[in-house]
Design a protein around this motif. Structure first.
Motif, mmCIF file in Angstrom:
data_model
loop_
_atom_site.group_PDB
_atom_site.id
_atom_site.type_symbol
_atom_site.label_atom_id
_atom_site.label_comp_id
_atom_site.label_asym_id
_atom_site.label_seq_id
_atom_site.Cartn_x
_atom_site.Cartn_y
_atom_site.Cartn_z
ATOM 1 N N HIS A 50 2.455 15.570 -20.604
ATOM 2 C CA HIS A 50 3.268 16.686 -20.742
ATOM 3 C C HIS A 50 2.586 17.966 -21.456
ATOM 4 C CE1 HIS A 50 6.412 15.889 -17.794
ATOM 5 N NE2 HIS A 50 6.774 14.688 -18.445
ATOM 6 N N TRP A 60 1.983 21.627 -13.809
ATOM 7 C CA TRP A 60 1.159 20.700 -14.451
ATOM 8 C C TRP A 60 1.241 19.183 -14.121
ATOM 9 C CZ3 TRP A 60 5.359 23.284 -17.162
ATOM 10 C CH2 TRP A 60 6.286 21.965 -17.721
ATOM 11 N N SER A 71 9.561 10.945 -14.032
ATOM 12 C CA SER A 71 10.720 10.920 -13.050
ATOM 13 C C SER A 71 10.275 11.166 -11.593
ATOM 14 C CB SER A 71 11.695 11.518 -13.510
ATOM 15 O OG SER A 71 11.850 12.934 -13.312
ATOM 16 N N VAL A 90 12.233 12.983 -9.748
ATOM 17 C CA VAL A 90 12.720 14.596 -9.657
ATOM 18 C C VAL A 90 11.637 15.286 -10.043
ATOM 19 C CG1 VAL A 90 14.241 16.415 -10.555
ATOM 20 C CG2 VAL A 90 15.103 13.971 -10.124
ATOM 21 N N ALA A 91 10.774 15.114 -11.093
ATOM 22 C CA ALA A 91 9.878 15.994 -11.760
ATOM 23 C C ALA A 91 8.624 15.856 -10.894
ATOM 24 C CB ALA A 91 9.651 15.738 -13.121
ATOM 25 N N TRP A 147 17.128 12.472 -25.990
ATOM 26 C CA TRP A 147 17.201 10.955 -25.913
ATOM 27 C C TRP A 147 18.128 10.369 -27.033
ATOM 28 C CZ3 TRP A 147 11.293 10.489 -25.247
ATOM 29 C CH2 TRP A 147 10.853 10.473 -23.854
ATOM 30 N N THR A 195 9.797 20.188 -18.446
ATOM 31 C CA THR A 195 9.650 18.738 -18.882
ATOM 32 C C THR A 195 10.777 17.968 -18.957
ATOM 33 O OG1 THR A 195 8.218 19.938 -20.574
ATOM 34 C CG2 THR A 195 8.638 17.729 -20.948
ATOM 35 N N LEU A 196 12.035 18.574 -19.413
ATOM 36 C CA LEU A 196 13.487 17.989 -19.429
ATOM 37 C C LEU A 196 13.714 17.125 -17.983
ATOM 38 C CD1 LEU A 196 15.626 19.946 -21.483
ATOM 39 C CD2 LEU A 196 14.578 17.711 -22.080
ATOM 40 N N LEU A 197 13.217 17.906 -16.911
ATOM 41 C CA LEU A 197 13.149 17.387 -15.390
ATOM 42 C C LEU A 197 12.658 16.071 -15.327
ATOM 43 C CD1 LEU A 197 12.225 20.221 -12.570
ATOM 44 C CD2 LEU A 197 14.570 18.984 -13.144
ATOM 45 N N ASP A 198 11.818 15.838 -16.313
ATOM 46 C CA ASP A 198 11.100 14.211 -16.174
ATOM 47 C C ASP A 198 11.875 13.518 -17.251
ATOM 48 O OD1 ASP A 198 8.305 12.989 -17.867
ATOM 49 O OD2 ASP A 198 9.661 12.115 -16.501
ATOM 50 N N THR A 199 11.816 13.970 -18.604
ATOM 51 C CA THR A 199 12.432 13.101 -19.552
ATOM 52 C C THR A 199 13.944 12.707 -19.352
ATOM 53 O OG1 THR A 199 12.881 14.856 -20.947
ATOM 54 C CG2 THR A 199 10.858 13.669 -21.234
ATOM 55 N N MET A 200 14.464 13.784 -18.672
ATOM 56 C CA MET A 200 16.217 13.374 -18.372
ATOM 57 C C MET A 200 16.520 12.438 -17.212
ATOM 58 S SD MET A 200 17.268 14.534 -21.165
ATOM 59 C CE MET A 200 19.032 13.810 -20.638
ATOM 60 N N TYR A 201 15.459 12.207 -16.387
ATOM 61 C CA TYR A 201 15.676 11.775 -15.184
ATOM 62 C C TYR A 201 14.916 10.544 -14.653
ATOM 63 C CZ TYR A 201 18.519 15.736 -13.875
ATOM 64 O OH TYR A 201 19.289 16.971 -13.886
ATOM 65 N N ARG A 202 14.463 9.931 -15.869
ATOM 66 C CA ARG A 202 13.984 8.701 -15.834
ATOM 67 C C ARG A 202 15.068 7.623 -15.395
ATOM 68 N NH1 ARG A 202 9.551 8.645 -20.076
ATOM 69 N NH2 ARG A 202 8.449 10.662 -19.544
ATOM 70 N N VAL A 226 15.202 5.177 -21.725
ATOM 71 C CA VAL A 226 14.185 5.978 -22.851
ATOM 72 C C VAL A 226 13.149 4.879 -22.760
ATOM 73 C CG1 VAL A 226 13.682 5.938 -25.427
ATOM 74 C CG2 VAL A 226 15.842 6.719 -24.312
#
Lengths: 577, 221, 105
Positions: A262, A316, A326, A328-329, B54, C91-98, C102
């Motif tokens: 990222h 990106w 994810s 979503v992303a 997290w 970035t949170l769109l990725d990390t929060m929706y995995r 974690v």
């Protein structure tokens, strides 16, 4: 600019015509002579030339590596390089081309020379900072060579964790520090350009009259200033991870390797726009000059550069579709990636429309423009293909990607660089190159380039992975065609080097305006005066008003006057000189 | 004839038309550099946010190890140093070079106080084995209250953020010492104090970063 | 030459500087006090960040002179903040929706 009242100041300026001399006695080359003068110069023109020489040097080096790589790929198994060495070679080829050639090339080499002249300024806003940014570039390069000397690095130019953070190669530390330092060169150039464009414009030069090259460099500088610091922190964190094991990118310690991606791509995607947007600026300049026509859709092209700069920051994740990010992303990034193609498409269409009913001269720079239009369009379309989420799952990390980015970076940026180099060569050096050889090498480049990279699209779609040293036999004809193409490219570049160098030692003397351009940078001597102009230029027309006579582009202040308020509504009283 | 600013004072460089343009341009250049710094620290804040999202309970637990009082004092110290540097600029504008130098000296001293407090903070933690990365080796007493398996991540982020901020403080001190010396040599006046102005802007940014670092690192309950 | 005649060089008054300085001091005390109240999340973060934003505004507008400066400089800073927010939120769109909460592969 602090103005006391809310109303614009109305000033009438006395102007007269200043026709540039065809036989300049004092130029920027004669006024400061000797190695020490060059090394300590703060003249933007000399700094631009020094960048150009460095960029050419690295291009030759990285190009030579490319030839070595392609030769190795002639046969499926080992041809003459070991597998580990192969990894180091493509890593170095990529890192050098991206950081030492493409990022600085057009802005720092050509931009430094031309931008102040197109603004009618005497120099950039911070000349000493400009010299500093060149030396920072050099120091970054030295660190990279130190990396090579200490064992090299084979992580790929993208330095993905966990490999880059776990590998013991001292080379990784050196090169990451080198890139960190190099980033500042980029940042300082961008800062300089933003300040210059805002503050040092000639009288009469409002935003709506700026050459599109300036708009492009402005958008580029914004990207440089916003994105490069994120690269800096990413590299720093990688270095800490490698040296101290801080765990930010290490899953065993609770970190996340995708986080590195990222951070890395937050810079590196806008970075590709740093590479191409200045090229767009050059295309606008060359295409108008050699069509003798005003640009079609000035504001569309100007604002689309800014739009690309902005949207470019939002996409990106399309480099990470298969990384585990994810859903979503991934979906959001795919959608946004389609958007970024729109302003670029607008530019291409506007350029083609500019050609319509123009008086086209197929000189070498214009040849490169046509090559650019063809190659970059292919590159752009294949980029959109890769942006389609489902298709990318299949194409990610294949030769399709390799072909795509070579089409946009080499077929785009490098062709634009060659166009600009051949366009402004007479201005910078005061010499004309051999036009016939120019045309021949352009054609060779076109043939060689397509031969090298078109097969790679097919290979990639059929599953040939990138960065692979071995391959299965069905890909042999593709690889071999590609290798032959790369040799043709190599020959073409050697020819270019030859005739450009030859022009310096005995080429035909260049007139001040060999292409009859209306650009402000052409209304000076070839090569230009140490101070660019021996008067303060005054601008009354748009940058591509080919229907107006040349005299109206050669105006300057007739009386000594403050004249620094570019907001002034300019009424001119011409006294024919 | 070349339009050199021949009638301009010596500090105006040849490519500027007058002092005003040079001053405004320098300020613009510094603001662009500050944008750059914001994005640089922004990357670190981004990492902070992601890991906090997290591991929220880690942050709550680990932050107890940070000394709120020391952090609070450092915040006050930096705020007042911002004030003294603003006064320094004001003195330069009023041609009061003597007090320009005094205010620069106050700022430098306050910045040094910040670093000293920081040094004690770090020393205390390192003594307890709370160290970044592979040096993570907390004492048993610490482990009793800090039993989160990923605790080292918080402290890695803490050390890197405050460390890089501290580096910026050191650079600021260096710049201000240089200004102090130049002011002593009579380089500045109400006509020309641009380096003071732009160094002041840099220093305010250092303060701004800390204004956000303090609550985010020290004040998590 | 009278310094007041400098076009565009706003000179801060001593009173203004002291007022802002004391204001910042008070806000610092406030934020430390609020944090010890133990508000439930996310109220505690919100309160801390709001106060920090107020302090930042005071420093930027008054100490750094943005209030009286060229509007473009303010746009620069707001722009930088906007891009920072974009970077974090996307970035949170990725990390929060995995799907995996974690990464612990």
């Amino acid at each position: 600019m602090a103005i006391t009242a809310e109303t614009k100041k109305m000033t009438t300026l006395q102007v007269k015509r200043f026709k540039p001399s065809e036989n300049p006695t004092n130029t920027y080359l004669t006024d400061e002579k000797g190695v020490w003068a060059w090394m300590t110069t703060v003249d933007h023109k000399k700094i631009g030339i020094m960048y150009l020489v460095s960029v050419a040097f690295f291009f030759a080096l990285a190009g030579f590596l490319a030839i070595a790589l392609r030769t190795e790929l002639w046969t499926p198994a080992k041809t003459f390089i070991e597998a580990d060495t192969y990894n180091q070679l493509f890593t170095l080829h990529g890192a050098m081309m991206v950081f030492f050639v493409l990022i600085p090339s057009i802005p720092a080499a050509l931009g430094n020379f031309i931008l102040p002249m197109q603004l009618g300024a005497k120099d950039v806003a911070f000349p000493r900072l400009n010299l500093a940014s060149f030396y920072i570039y050099v120091i970054g390069a030295i660190f990279t060579f130190a990396a090579l000397a200490s064992g090299g690095f084979d992580t790929g130019w993208t330095f993905y964790t966990p490999y880059s953070s776990d590998t013991n190669a001292a080379g990784v530390i050196w090169v990451t520090l080198g890139v960190f330092i190099l980033g500042f060169s980029s940042i300082l150039t961008g800062t300089n350009f933003i300040a210059t464009i805002h503050k040092l414009r000639a009288p009469g030069l409002e935003w709506g009259k700026l050459p599109l090259n300036i708009w492009a460099l402005y958008a580029t500088s914004i990207i440089q200033v916003l994105a490069t610091p994120v690269l800096a922190i990413t590299i720093l964190l990688l270095a800490f991870e490698n040296i101290m094991d801080i765990g930010i990118f290490d899953p065993a310690k609770g970190g996340d390797p995708v986080l590195f991606q990222h951070f890395f791509w937050f810079y590196s995607h806008p970075a590709v726009y740093i590479m191409i947007v200045p090229g767009f600026g050059i295309i606008s300049e060359v295409i108008t000059t050699f069509s003798k026509k005003t640009i079609f859709g000035y504001w569309a092209i100007a604002l689309s550069s800014l739009a690309i700069a902005f949207i470019g920051f939002l996409v990106w994740g399309h480099h990470m579709f298969t990384s585990g990010q994810s859903a979503v992303a991934t979906t959001v990034f795919s959608f946004l990636t389609f958007l970024v193609g729109i302003p670029t498409g607008i530019k291409i269409l506007n350029w083609v429309a500019t050609l319509y009913k123009g008086s086209i001269q197929m000189k070498t720079p214009m040849l490169y423009v046509f090559i650019f239009l063809f190659l970059f369009s292919i590159g752009g379309f294949t980029g959109i293909t890769l942006g389609a989420l489902s298709v990318d799952i299949h194409l990610h990390d294949t030769y399709y990607v390799v072909a795509h980015f070579h089409y946009v970076m080499m077929g785009g940026t490098l062709m634009a660089l060659l166009a600009g180099l051949h366009y402004w060569w007479p201005k910078m050096t005061g010499k004309m190159y051999n036009e016939t050889l120019g045309k021949i090498s352009a054609v060779l480049i076109f043939i060689g380039f397509n031969m090298t990279f078109l097969p790679q699209f097919v290979m990639g779609a059929q599953g040939m992975p990138r960065r692979y040293y071995n391959y299965i036999d069905q890909f042999t004809p593709f690889h071999q065609t590609s290798t032959i193409g790369s040799y043709i490219l190599g020959v073409a570049f050697l020819i270019i080097l030859y005739y450009l160098l030859k022009s310096l030692f005995g080429g035909e003397k260049a007139p001040s305006n060999p292409w009859n351009s209306r650009g402000l940078e052409w209304q000076s001597t070839s090569p230009p005066d140490f101070h660019n102009f021996d008067h303060t230029p005054v601008v009354i027309n748009g940058p591509y008003d080919y229907h107006k006579p040349m005299e109206e582009f050669q105006l300057g202040l007739a009386v000594s006057h403050n004249g620094h308020d570019a907001h002034a509504d300019v009424e001119t009283k011409e006294e024919k000189a | 004839m070349a339009n050199h600013s021949a009638s301009q004072p010596a500090h105006v460089h040849h490519h500027f038309v007058d002092s005003e343009q040079q001053f405004d341009t320098a300020k613009l250049g510094m603001w662009v550099f500050l944008v750059n710094e914001i994005l640089f620290f922004g990357g670190l804040f981004c990492a902070y946010i992601i890991f906090r999202a997290w591991y929220p309970e880690l942050y709550t637990q680990a932050a107890l190890q940070l000394d709120k009082t020391m952090g609070g004092i450092n915040t006050i110290v930096l705020i007042f140093s911002s004030m003294t540097v603003a006064f320094a600029i004001r003195c330069a504008q009023l041609n009061n070079i003597k007090w320009l130098r005094w205010n620069l000296m106050f700022t430098i001293l306050l910045a040094c106080v910040f670093l000293v407090i920081k040094y004690f903070e770090y020393e205390h933690k390192l003594h307890l084995g709370i160290a970044p990365g592979s040096y993570w080796n907390p004492t048993p007493e610490i482990l009793e209250v800090l039993d989160h398996p990923k605790a080292n991540i918080f402290f890695s982020i803490y050390y890197i953020m405050t460390g890089i901020h501290g580096l910026h403080v050191v650079v600021g001190i260096g710049l201000m010492i240089w200004l102090y010396i130049r002011a002593g040599k009579g380089h500045f006046s109400s006509e020309y104090y641009t380096p003071v102005e732009i160094t002041g802007l840099y220093w305010h940014l250092v303060d701004l970063i800390w204004i956000f670092l303090f609550p985010l690192l020290y004040l998590i309950e | 030459m009278n310094a007041q005649e400098h076009q565009g060089h706003h000179i801060a008054s001593a009173q203004m500087l002291w007022t802002v300085g004391i204001g910042l001091f008070i806000l610092t005390i406030l934020t430390v006090t609020i944090s010890s109240l133990g508000l439930p999340s996310p109220l505690d973060i919100l309160a801390a960040l709001t106060i920090a934003a107020c302090k930042a505004y005071l420093v930027a507008a008054y100490f750094m002179g943005l209030k009286w400066d060229n509007k473009f400089n303010t746009i620069l800073i707001l722009g930088a903040l906007a891009f920072f927010i974009l970077m974090v939120s996307i970035t949170l769109l990725d990390t929060m929706y995995r799907i995996e909460v974690v990464p612990s592969f």
